[in-house]
Design a protein around this motif. Structure first.
Motif, PDB file in Angstrom:
ATOM      1  N   SER A  21       0.841  -1.194   0.000  1.00 15.45           N
ATOM      2  CA  SER A  21       0.000   0.000   0.000  1.00 15.45           C
ATOM      3  C   SER A  21       0.878   1.247   0.000  1.00 15.45           C
ATOM      4  CB  SER A  21      -0.952   0.011   1.196  1.00 15.45           C
ATOM      5  OG  SER A  21      -0.223   0.066   2.399  1.00 15.45           O
ATOM      6  N   VAL A  22       0.293   2.339  -0.485  1.00 17.14           N
ATOM      7  CA  VAL A  22       1.017   3.613  -0.551  1.00 17.14           C
ATOM      8  C   VAL A  22       0.079   4.730  -0.117  1.00 17.14           C
ATOM      9  CG1 VAL A  22       2.445   2.846  -2.501  1.00 17.14           C
ATOM     10  CG2 VAL A  22       0.325   4.103  -2.944  1.00 17.14           C
ATOM     11  N   ASP A  23       0.660   5.877   0.198  1.00 14.21           N
ATOM     12  CA  ASP A  23      -0.111   7.095   0.428  1.00 14.21           C
ATOM     13  C   ASP A  23      -0.068   7.882  -0.885  1.00 14.21           C
ATOM     14  OD1 ASP A  23      -0.978   9.655   0.982  1.00 14.21           O
ATOM     15  OD2 ASP A  23       0.056   9.783   2.914  1.00 14.21           O
ATOM     16  N   ASN A  25      -1.189  10.694  -1.683  1.00 15.34           N
ATOM     17  CA  ASN A  25      -0.854  12.116  -1.533  1.00 15.34           C
ATOM     18  C   ASN A  25       0.646  12.335  -1.690  1.00 15.34           C
ATOM     19  OD1 ASN A  25      -3.472  13.133  -1.034  1.00 15.34           O
ATOM     20  ND2 ASN A  25      -3.376  12.251   1.030  1.00 15.34           N
ATOM     21  N   ILE A  26       1.420  11.369  -1.204  1.00 16.84           N
ATOM     22  CA  ILE A  26       2.876  11.452  -1.368  1.00 16.84           C
ATOM     23  C   ILE A  26       3.256  11.119  -2.807  1.00 16.84           C
ATOM     24  CG2 ILE A  26       5.062  10.401  -0.644  1.00 16.84           C
ATOM     25  CD1 ILE A  26       3.804  10.101   2.155  1.00 16.84           C
ATOM     26  N   CYS A  27       2.618  10.120  -3.386  1.00 17.24           N
ATOM     27  CA  CYS A  27       2.921   9.736  -4.776  1.00 17.24           C
ATOM     28  C   CYS A  27       2.667  10.887  -5.756  1.00 17.24           C
ATOM     29  CB  CYS A  27       2.081   8.531  -5.187  1.00 17.24           C
ATOM     30  SG  CYS A  27       2.478   7.023  -4.280  1.00 17.24           S
ATOM     31  N   ARG A  28       1.642  11.677  -5.507  1.00 15.06           N
ATOM     32  CA  ARG A  28       1.328  12.790  -6.417  1.00 15.06           C
ATOM     33  C   ARG A  28       2.458  13.802  -6.488  1.00 15.06           C
ATOM     34  NH1 ARG A  28      -3.803  12.390  -3.525  1.00 15.06           N
ATOM     35  NH2 ARG A  28      -4.982  10.863  -4.730  1.00 15.06           N
ATOM     36  N   LYS A  29       3.227  13.887  -5.429  1.00 14.10           N
ATOM     37  CA  LYS A  29       4.350  14.839  -5.401  1.00 14.10           C
ATOM     38  C   LYS A  29       5.655  14.187  -5.843  1.00 14.10           C
ATOM     39  CE  LYS A  29       2.207  17.135  -1.474  1.00 14.10           C
ATOM     40  NZ  LYS A  29       2.172  17.036  -0.002  1.00 14.10           N
ATOM     41  N   CYS A  30       5.614  12.915  -6.177  1.00 13.54           N
ATOM     42  CA  CYS A  30       6.815  12.163  -6.554  1.00 13.54           C
ATOM     43  C   CYS A  30       7.050  12.332  -8.062  1.00 13.54           C
ATOM     44  CB  CYS A  30       6.605  10.691  -6.198  1.00 13.54           C
ATOM     45  SG  CYS A  30       7.941   9.617  -6.718  1.00 13.54           S
ATOM     46  N   ILE A  31       8.185  12.880  -8.425  1.00 20.03           N
ATOM     47  CA  ILE A  31       8.470  13.165  -9.830  1.00 20.03           C
ATOM     48  C   ILE A  31       8.883  11.899 -10.583  1.00 20.03           C
ATOM     49  CG2 ILE A  31       9.866  14.536 -11.441  1.00 20.03           C
ATOM     50  CD1 ILE A  31       8.007  16.189  -9.660  1.00 20.03           C
ATOM     51  N   LYS A  32       9.808  11.139 -10.013  1.00 19.84           N
ATOM     52  CA  LYS A  32      10.391  10.005 -10.755  1.00 19.84           C
ATOM     53  C   LYS A  32       9.480   8.792 -10.832  1.00 19.84           C
ATOM     54  CE  LYS A  32      15.191  11.158  -9.667  1.00 19.84           C
ATOM     55  NZ  LYS A  32      16.364  10.736  -8.861  1.00 19.84           N
ATOM     56  N   LYS A  33       8.721   8.562  -9.795  1.00 22.59           N
ATOM     57  CA  LYS A  33       7.837   7.384  -9.742  1.00 22.59           C
ATOM     58  C   LYS A  33       8.597   6.105 -10.121  1.00 22.59           C
ATOM     59  CE  LYS A  33       3.448   9.825 -10.236  1.00 22.59           C
ATOM     60  NZ  LYS A  33       3.995  11.104  -9.769  1.00 22.59           N
ATOM     61  N   VAL A  34       9.689   5.927  -9.436  1.00 17.06           N
ATOM     62  CA  VAL A  34      10.594   4.812  -9.748  1.00 17.06           C
ATOM     63  C   VAL A  34       9.902   3.450  -9.632  1.00 17.06           C
ATOM     64  CG1 VAL A  34      11.512   4.660  -7.396  1.00 17.06           C
ATOM     65  CG2 VAL A  34      12.917   3.942  -9.320  1.00 17.06           C
ATOM     66  N   CYS A  35       8.897   3.351  -8.797  1.00 19.33           N
ATOM     67  CA  CYS A  35       8.198   2.062  -8.638  1.00 19.33           C
ATOM     68  C   CYS A  35       7.589   1.584  -9.949  1.00 19.33           C
ATOM     69  CB  CYS A  35       7.123   2.172  -7.562  1.00 19.33           C
ATOM     70  SG  CYS A  35       5.834   3.374  -7.952  1.00 19.33           S
ATOM     71  N   THR A  36       7.251   2.530 -10.836  1.00 21.63           N
ATOM     72  CA  THR A  36       6.573   2.143 -12.074  1.00 21.63           C
ATOM     73  C   THR A  36       7.519   1.551 -13.116  1.00 21.63           C
ATOM     74  OG1 THR A  36       6.768   4.363 -13.027  1.00 21.63           O
ATOM     75  CG2 THR A  36       4.759   3.873 -11.751  1.00 21.63           C
ATOM     76  N   SER A  52      -3.596   8.419  -9.056  1.00 22.31           N
ATOM     77  CA  SER A  52      -3.211   7.452  -8.022  1.00 22.31           C
ATOM     78  C   SER A  52      -2.509   6.264  -8.675  1.00 22.31           C
ATOM     79  CB  SER A  52      -4.437   6.972  -7.246  1.00 22.31           C
ATOM     80  OG  SER A  52      -5.311   6.289  -8.108  1.00 22.31           O
ATOM     81  N   LEU A  53      -1.861   5.483  -7.833  1.00 21.62           N
ATOM     82  CA  LEU A  53      -1.179   4.286  -8.325  1.00 21.62           C
ATOM     83  C   LEU A  53      -2.153   3.124  -8.427  1.00 21.62           C
ATOM     84  CD1 LEU A  53       2.244   3.821  -6.475  1.00 21.62           C
ATOM     85  CD2 LEU A  53       1.893   4.274  -8.906  1.00 21.62           C
ATOM     86  N   ILE A  54      -2.095   2.415  -9.526  1.00 19.98           N
ATOM     87  CA  ILE A  54      -2.732   1.104  -9.626  1.00 19.98           C
ATOM     88  C   ILE A  54      -1.696   0.103  -9.121  1.00 19.98           C
ATOM     89  CG2 ILE A  54      -3.619  -0.651 -11.223  1.00 19.98           C
ATOM     90  CD1 ILE A  54      -4.322   1.733 -13.105  1.00 19.98           C
ATOM     91  N   GLU A  71      12.081   6.554  -3.082  1.00 18.99           N
ATOM     92  CA  GLU A  71      12.870   7.585  -2.407  1.00 18.99           C
ATOM     93  C   GLU A  71      12.131   8.212  -1.241  1.00 18.99           C
ATOM     94  OE1 GLU A  71      13.871  10.316  -5.493  1.00 18.99           O
ATOM     95  OE2 GLU A  71      15.381   8.984  -6.373  1.00 18.99           O
ATOM     96  N   LYS A  72      10.826   8.120  -1.260  1.00 19.92           N
ATOM     97  CA  LYS A  72      10.017   8.744  -0.207  1.00 19.92           C
ATOM     98  C   LYS A  72       9.606   7.742   0.868  1.00 19.92           C
ATOM     99  CE  LYS A  72       8.450  12.298  -3.393  1.00 19.92           C
ATOM    100  NZ  LYS A  72       9.230  13.376  -2.792  1.00 19.92           N
ATOM    101  N   ASN A  73      10.139   6.543   0.788  1.00 17.11           N
ATOM    102  CA  ASN A  73       9.843   5.502   1.786  1.00 17.11           C
ATOM    103  C   ASN A  73       8.330   5.381   1.975  1.00 17.11           C
ATOM    104  OD1 ASN A  73      10.501   3.493   3.601  1.00 17.11           O
ATOM    105  ND2 ASN A  73      10.683   4.889   5.330  1.00 17.11           N
ATOM    106  N   ASN A  74       7.625   5.313   0.876  1.00 19.17           N
ATOM    107  CA  ASN A  74       6.160   5.404   0.893  1.00 19.17           C
ATOM    108  C   ASN A  74       5.478   4.073   0.591  1.00 19.17           C
ATOM    109  OD1 ASN A  74       3.642   6.679   0.994  1.00 19.17           O
ATOM    110  ND2 ASN A  74       3.641   7.020  -1.217  1.00 19.17           N
ATOM    111  N   ILE A  75       6.218   3.005   0.535  1.00 21.06           N
ATOM    112  CA  ILE A  75       5.581   1.717   0.243  1.00 21.06           C
ATOM    113  C   ILE A  75       5.521   0.889   1.518  1.00 21.06           C
ATOM    114  CG2 ILE A  75       5.763  -0.443  -1.060  1.00 21.06           C
ATOM    115  CD1 ILE A  75       6.982   1.166  -3.351  1.00 21.06           C
ATOM    116  N   GLN A  76       4.304   0.631   1.958  1.00 17.81           N
ATOM    117  CA  GLN A  76       4.093  -0.257   3.110  1.00 17.81           C
ATOM    118  C   GLN A  76       4.082  -1.675   2.572  1.00 17.81           C
ATOM    119  OE1 GLN A  76       4.112   1.273   6.128  1.00 17.81           O
ATOM    120  NE2 GLN A  76       4.414   3.070   4.812  1.00 17.81           N
TER     121      GLN A  76
HETATM  122  S1  SF4 Z   1       8.240   5.804  -6.001  1.00 20.97           S
HETATM  123 FE1  SF4 Z   1       7.171   5.812  -4.018  1.00 20.97          FE
HETATM  124  S2  SF4 Z   1       6.336   7.890  -3.758  1.00 20.97           S
HETATM  125 FE2  SF4 Z   1       6.926   7.622  -5.923  1.00 20.97          FE
HETATM  126  S3  SF4 Z   1       5.061   6.980  -6.953  1.00 20.97           S
HETATM  127 FE3  SF4 Z   1       6.145   5.108  -6.353  1.00 20.97          FE
HETATM  128  S4  SF4 Z   1       5.347   4.570  -4.307  1.00 20.97           S
HETATM  129 FE4  SF4 Z   1       4.745   6.682  -4.736  1.00 20.97          FE
END
Ligand code: SF4
Ligand code: SF4
Length: 91
Positions: A21-23, A25-36, A52-54, A71-76
């Motif tokens: 799971s992710v927040d 609100n934090i993802c929206r401010k994430c430029i790189k979105k490396v998870c994708t 939002s992230l699927i 980078e934002k430590n946003n993945i639970q």
């Molecule tokens: S890298 Fe992290 S903060 Fe950025 S979109 Fe993916 S889960 Fe969200």
């Protein structure tokens, strides 16, 4: 054998709840979105319409790379429930 052929040899038992799971609100401010692009199983996809992230958690290989890479430590992240998740060997 390419990555898609290897992935097709795996078995999955889908958990009823996501172990990822992710927040958003934090993802929206994430430029790189490396998870994708770091996930070998393409679990994460950014949806512009919903902003939002699927998360296709049922395809997760449980490698942990996304949690390290965000980078934002946003993945639970937790392991799926007992008996659920990916199975790397038959039987
Ligand atoms: S890298 Fe992290 S903060 Fe950025 S979109 Fe993916 S889960 Fe969200
Ligand atoms: S743990 Fe690995 S396979 Fe699962 S979502 Fe993260 S990067 Fe993808």
């Amino acid at each position: 054998m390419n990555i898609n052929e290897k992935l097709s040899t795996l078995k999955y038992n889908k958990d009823k709840d996501s172990h990822l799971s992710v927040d958003n609100n934090i993802c929206r401010k994430c430029i790189k979105k490396v998870c994708t692009y770091i996930c070998p199983a393409n679990v994460y996809e950014w949806n512009d319409n919903s902003s939002s992230l699927i998360i296709r958690y049922e395809n997760c290989l449980e490698c942990g790379a996304c949690k390290i890479a965000c980078e934002k430590n946003n993945i639970q992240w937790r392991y799926p429930s007992a008996g659920c998740g990916v199975k790397f060997k038959n039987g």
